[in-house]
Design an enzyme around this catalytic site. Structure first.
Site, short mmCIF file in Angstrom:
data_model
loop_
_atom_site.label_atom_id
_atom_site.label_comp_id
_atom_site.label_asym_id
_atom_site.label_seq_id
_atom_site.Cartn_x
_atom_site.Cartn_y
_atom_site.Cartn_z
N CYS A 1 31.23 42.28 46.22
CA CYS A 1 32.64 41.91 46.32
C CYS A 1 33.50 43.06 45.81
CB CYS A 1 32.91 40.65 45.50
SG CYS A 1 34.64 40.15 45.49
N ARG B 1 35.45 32.55 49.62
CA ARG B 1 34.47 33.12 50.55
C ARG B 1 33.05 33.09 50.00
NH1 ARG B 1 39.25 34.40 51.54
NH2 ARG B 1 40.00 34.98 53.62
N HIS C 1 40.93 53.62 45.29
CA HIS C 1 39.48 53.48 45.18
C HIS C 1 38.99 52.30 46.03
CE1 HIS C 1 35.53 54.05 43.48
NE2 HIS C 1 35.50 52.81 43.03
N GLU D 1 44.81 48.65 41.82
CA GLU D 1 46.06 49.42 41.86
C GLU D 1 45.87 50.82 42.44
OE1 GLU D 1 47.52 49.39 37.88
OE2 GLU D 1 47.86 47.24 37.88
N GLU E 1 26.44 51.68 46.38
CA GLU E 1 25.00 51.90 46.28
C GLU E 1 24.19 50.98 47.17
OE1 GLU E 1 27.10 53.85 43.38
OE2 GLU E 1 27.00 51.66 43.36
N ALA F 1 29.04 48.39 45.19
CA ALA F 1 28.98 48.28 46.65
C ALA F 1 28.61 49.61 47.31
CB ALA F 1 30.31 47.77 47.19
#
Length: 181
Positions: free
Chosen positions: A81, A127, A89, A86, A59, A57
């Site tokens: 997506c 979605r 990031h 955890e 890039e 994502a």
């Protein structure tokens, strides 16, 4: 209490449109479903598209920026997506990919942002499903609406913002008669 969602009528065009779909296929099945939705929406309006894949994502905005400088598309569909994990990031990827797309949009690019940012895989599946929420189609529809607005307000130009009049251009020291847009 949730309200009823409203969807704008489909954008219509006198001249064909060509879009670039930029997808980060980290979750391949989610990406494929979003691509199906985006392609169906573009084809329904009579548009055409090219499809490229990028590693993630983060890039996606860079690829769109490169395509804008080096190619000739009317608009862009950003797909991908990001599922919360955890570590922090997740926040970095969500915020920075969204910020990059927003900044490109503020420069005048017509981009539909379909990068999902979800808590779990189930939310992503709902979605991405072309028969349910269909966020791939929604991103394509957003890009198409922006292209229609851009054409309504004067057609495609490279760059948005201050364009000097010929007199102002001369004052700036140019020896040419008119500015190049």
């Amino acid at each position: 209490m949730a309200g009823t969602e409203y969807t704008l009528p489909r954008a219509e065009f006198d001249k064909p449109v060509k879009l670039l779909i930029v997808v980060a296929p980290f979750y391949r099945d989610i990406a494929d479903n979003m691509i199906k939705g985006a392609v169906a929406e573009i084809e329904t309006t009579g548009g055409t598209y090219d499809l490229i894949e990028v590693p993630g994502a983060l890039e996606v905005p860079t690829a769109i920026g490169l395509a804008e400088k080096l190619s000739n598309y009317d608009g862009y569909v950003a797909l991908g997506c990001v599922i919360r994990g955890e570590t922090t990031h997740y926040e970095t990827v969500c915020n920075d990919s969204s910020r990059g797309i927003t900044l490109l949009g503020l420069e005048g690019l017509c981009i539909g942002n379909g990068i999902l940012t979800v808590e779990n895989r189930e939310q992503a599946e709902v979605r991405a499903d072309p028969t349910r929420m269909n966020k791939g189609a929604g991103a394509a529809a957003a890009a198409l609406h922006l292209i229609a607005l851009s054409r309504k307000w004067g057609g495609q130009r490279k760059g948005v913002g201050f364009i000097p009049t010929p007199d102002e251009y001369q004052l700036a020291g140019s020896t040419e008669d008119t500015p190049k847009a």
